[in-house]
Scaffold this motif. Structure first.
Motif, PDB file in Angstrom:
ATOM      1  N   GLY A   1       0.741  -1.296  -0.036  1.00 36.79           N
ATOM      2  CA  GLY A   1       0.057   0.054  -0.012  1.00 36.79           C
ATOM      3  C   GLY A   1       0.734   1.180   0.015  1.00 36.79           C
ATOM      4  N   SER A   2       2.183   1.129   0.099  1.00 33.98           N
ATOM      5  CA  SER A   2       3.026   2.442   0.057  1.00 33.98           C
ATOM      6  C   SER A   2       2.835   2.965  -1.297  1.00 33.98           C
ATOM      7  N   THR A   3       3.427   4.199  -1.313  1.00 39.65           N
ATOM      8  CA  THR A   3       3.350   5.043  -2.631  1.00 39.65           C
ATOM      9  C   THR A   3       4.635   4.372  -3.700  1.00 39.65           C
ATOM     10  N   ALA A   4       5.499   3.941  -3.045  1.00 37.89           N
ATOM     11  CA  ALA A   4       6.468   3.450  -3.933  1.00 37.89           C
ATOM     12  C   ALA A   4       6.146   1.941  -4.517  1.00 37.89           C
ATOM     13  N   ALA A   5       5.527   1.154  -3.583  1.00 41.84           N
ATOM     14  CA  ALA A   5       5.180  -0.104  -4.188  1.00 41.84           C
ATOM     15  C   ALA A   5       3.865  -0.389  -4.709  1.00 41.84           C
ATOM     16  N   GLY A   6       2.759   0.382  -4.166  1.00 45.12           N
ATOM     17  CA  GLY A   6       1.618   0.190  -4.541  1.00 45.12           C
ATOM     18  C   GLY A   6       0.981  -1.028  -3.699  1.00 45.12           C
ATOM     19  N   GLY A   7      -0.102  -1.689  -4.146  1.00 44.75           N
ATOM     20  CA  GLY A   7      -0.926  -2.543  -3.508  1.00 44.75           C
ATOM     21  C   GLY A   7      -1.884  -2.426  -2.449  1.00 44.75           C
ATOM     22  N   ALA A   8      -2.365  -1.133  -2.712  1.00 42.13           N
ATOM     23  CA  ALA A   8      -3.468  -0.550  -1.841  1.00 42.13           C
ATOM     24  C   ALA A   8      -4.495  -1.606  -1.797  1.00 42.13           C
TER      25      ALA A   8
END
Length: 756
Positions: free
Chosen positions: A557-564
């Motif tokens: 979910g982080s901005t760098a990795a995504g996965g929200a």
């Protein structure tokens, strides 16, 4: 000297001598130089043509040194490429070590939620099940027309089949055959004409009857588990040995043979106690017999058709076959159906596997019934069903009914229970809230699935087809039905994850596992795998979504990795805040050491590319090489160098704490190394091609120089054989001229003598 007057002959001889001297001088010059043309005066055309050829050969020869140097430059570059490739391979080895090293994080980023009642087999959080009802195909009884629906009392067995042989007599030819006639003996009126030999056998419905010479053993001498009764020793399972006795003391009779056949077919039973067998007739069964007129009648049991195979002469002796000889013949008796029995009959030995429990159909009377063996220890009998109390049962075909089959299925599914009492009986009960399986008025089995598991039935023999369980898709291999389930709150809910580290975004809906829905943990992991995520669930229903090993350093979910995370599931369940990964100090130290080793390799790549030069030219450091192949400069080869230090190969120094920290970072480095390796191979191929061209031109120039020099020599060289011959001829000629001149002078001296 003009005042000197020579005679014509002297003058002529003198001129001849001078010409010969000139020719001799020319020939000696050619012999000494080896050339026939030594100056333009000798042969202007050949002289200047040969000089031109020699000049071109000299010019080309001057180019050979430059070409040779070019070859070495290329060789140096190729040697450098080989070393660079080895260094790249070493760097790959280091990157692979990083992949094989313990994951650099003791805890990876994850989110979790608890689904009450969820298991790996059903993530929906099923909290309760209700028994459902599944229907079989319609079953019919054996009434004429085959359209009358079967009922619970319809029997699995059928009317006994019978086969009656011809009227036969004893060996005397006049005494009618009877059960008392012996197989051996001395009196023709009391024995058969043809009797079995020691070791002969009959095969009856897969059981074996063996004939043995001599008397039957005592009860104390029979094998363990077997029992003796008169001339018979039986194992209690239908296999029997018949003792013939001797001619002097006959043993076995025709009646013994019929009893052994009935034991094998299930018409008769044996109870064995301390080596003694008690033989009785199965309930409501008619045993095989011999009529007063001497005709043998063999009876099948109610639970199986009869098949007897044995020596043709012996069966012919009993009047059962017209075949003769030492080979085998077969006699059969087929049961007949009726309104009391099923229209299709179950085969002995067929079975059903119901939810992992086995139901076997057996042609025998029920243990504990009249003339039947006792109930085995650890089992109990309910109706015509023998059960172990754990769902495994045997249904006895001779007297069993449809209701008995339904009861055995309910034992397997847990719809009904049978609590053993230790004496062969037990207590029958229906599970709370469930209804036993039944057969309706249309002849359909109404099977209760129970709540323990979805119903799954497979079979052997013809059990599936006879009972109408031909599969819910008609495949005739299995019958299945699902329980009615009380679904938890996530049924129909959707779970989403945006793309995590470039993976495929997840969008799954929880359901029964069909039509694209997700039911099991395996199905969920299949959907998550492409998005670099994985799921686990514990015994308390805690569902945890974790980053994969490849992206152990990323936070979900982080901005760098995504996965929200999102979807309607998040409104039904509360997910934890994504945790940040926790580094493993030991593993990260090992990975940091690998970063240092990798950077050292890059330094070696830089120095190796700089050192790959020859005579000041380095094709791996951006230099160019021009090679001229002919004297005009029109034929040449330009080779443009490359810069193959680490930066030129697309490789950058790694940073501790950034690179090699997880598998994804290691894989990125490997990708760069593979690209560099491909670049080196491509350049090696190009250099090899150029080197081949240069070597071909080098060989060409050497051969061309030889051609030019040979052509020049052909124009100017003297033929020494010819010139030597000329020299000899001119020497002779000169001697003759001298002699002639002497003769001329002599004539003048004669005139002088006259004047004196």
């Amino acid at each position: 000297m003009s005042g000197i007057v020579l005679s014509a002959s002297v003058r002529q001889n003198l001129l001849s001598l001078q010409s010969t001297a000139d020719l001799l001088a020319t020939t000696q010059n050619r012999l000494s130089t080896g050339k026939s043309v030594n100056s333009a005066l000798d042969n202007p055309t050949n002289f200047f043509t040969a000089q031109s050829l020699d000049n071109r050969a000299s010019d080309i020869n001057n180019l050979l040194d430059g070409i040779a140097n070019g070859v070495q430059v290329l060789q140096a570059a190729n040697t450098g490429l080989t070393s660079l490739q080895k260094l790249i391979d070493s760097a790959k080895s280091i990157a692979n070590q990083a992949l094989q090293t313990t994951v650099g994080y003791s805890t990876k980023s994850n989110v979790s939620t608890t689904i009450s009642g969820a298991t790996a087999a059903d993530l929906r959080g099923t909290t309760s099940f209700a028994s459902a009802t599944a229907s079989s195909n319609v079953l019919y009884d054996g009434a004429a027309g085959g359209t009358t629906a079967a009922s619970g009392t319809t029997t699995l067995g059928a009317t006994q089949g019978a086969v009656t042989g011809n009227t036969v007599t004893a060996a005397d030819g006049s005494t009618a055959l009877s059960g008392a006639i012996t197989l051996l003996g001395t009196t023709a009126a009391s024995k058969l004409s043809t009797s079995p030999a020691d070791g002969d056998t009959l095969t009856v419905n897969g059981k074996t009857i063996t004939f043995r010479a001599g008397a039957a053993p005592a009860s104390t001498a029979v094998p363990s588990g077997s029992g003796v009764s008169g001339n018979l020793v039986t194992d209690g399972s239908g296999n029997t040995t018949i003792y013939l006795g001797t001619n002097a003391a006959p043993g076995a009779t025709v009646g013994d043979v019929l009893t052994a056949i009935d034991l094998a077919s299930g018409v008769k039973t044996s109870t064995i106690t301390n080596g003694a067998a008690t033989i009785g007739v199965a309930s409501a069964a008619t045993p095989s017999s011999v009529s007063a007129g001497g005709a043998v009648t063999l009876e099948s049991s109610k639970g199986a058709d009869l098949s007897v195979t044995g020596n043709a002469d012996f069966l012919n002796e009993l009047g059962l076959t017209s075949a003769t000889g030492g080979g085998n013949a077969t006699v059969t008796a087929t049961r007949t159906t009726s309104s009391a029995s099923l229209g299709s009959l179950l085969q002995d030995g067929s079975s059903l596997n119901v939810d992992g429990h086995v139901i076997t159909f057996k042609n025998a009377p029920v243990p504990g019934s009249s003339n039947a063996p006792a109930v085995p220890s650890g089992y109990g009998v309910s109706g015509n069903v023998l059960t172990d109390g754990n769902g495994n049962s045997t249904v006895y075909l001779q007297t069993g009914t449809i209701s008995d089959v339904l009861k055995a299925i309910d034992f397997a599914t847990g719809v009904q229970t049978f609590t053993l009492n230790g004496s062969g009986g037990g207590t029958l009960a229906t599970a709370v809230g469930q209804a036993p399986s039944t057969i309706n008025s249309s002849g359909q089995l109404k099977l209760s699935t129970g709540i323990n598991a979805d119903l799954s039935i497979t079979g052997t023999g013809n059990a599936l087809s006879v009972l109408g369980l031909a599969g819910n898709t008609g495949a005739a291999t299995a019958f299945t039905a699902a329980r009615t389930s009380g679904i938890g709150g996530i049924a129909g809910k959707t779970l989403t994850f945006t793309s995590f580290n470039g993976g495929t975004a997840v969008n799954v809906t929880f359901g029964d596992g069909t039509n694209g829905t997700v039911k099991t943990l395996d199905q969920l992991n299949n959907a998550l795998q492409a998005n670099n995520l994985a799921a686990t669930i514990d015994a308390n229903g805690l569902l945890t979504i974790t980053a994969s090993n490849d992206y152990a350093s990323s936070t979900i979910g982080s901005t760098a990795a995504g996965g929200a995370i999102g979807g309607t599931l998040t409104s039904a369940l509360t997910f934890s805040t994504a945790s940040t990964p926790v580094q493993d100090a030991v593993a990260q130290t090992a990975r940091a050491n690998l970063v240092s080793q990798y950077n050292n390799i890059l330094n070696q790549i830089d120095t190796t590319s700089q050192d790959s030069s020859f005579n000041g030219v380095n094709l791996l450091n951006g230099d160019q090489l021009k090679l001229v192949f002919d004297e005009t400069g029109k034929s040449s080869l330009n080779i443009t160098g490359v810069t193959y230090n680490s930066k030129g190969l697309g490789l950058a120094a790694l940073t501790v704490g950034v690179d090699f920290i997880d598998n994804a970072a290691s894989n990125r480095v490997l990708t760069s190394l593979n690209a560099a390796s491909s670049t080196l191979r491509s350049e090696a191929s190009s250099l090899g091609s150029n080197l081949s061209v240069v070597q071909i031109r080098q060989d060409f120039n050497k051969n061309l120089i030889n051609v030019l020099q040979t052509g020049s020599s052909n124009l100017t060289l003297a033929d020494t054989n010819v010139e030597a011959a000329n020299s000899q001829a001119l020497s002779t000629r000169q001697s003759i001229a001298v002699s002639a001149l002497s003769l001329a002078n002599t004539s003048q001296q004669s005139v002088l003598q006259l004047l004196r």
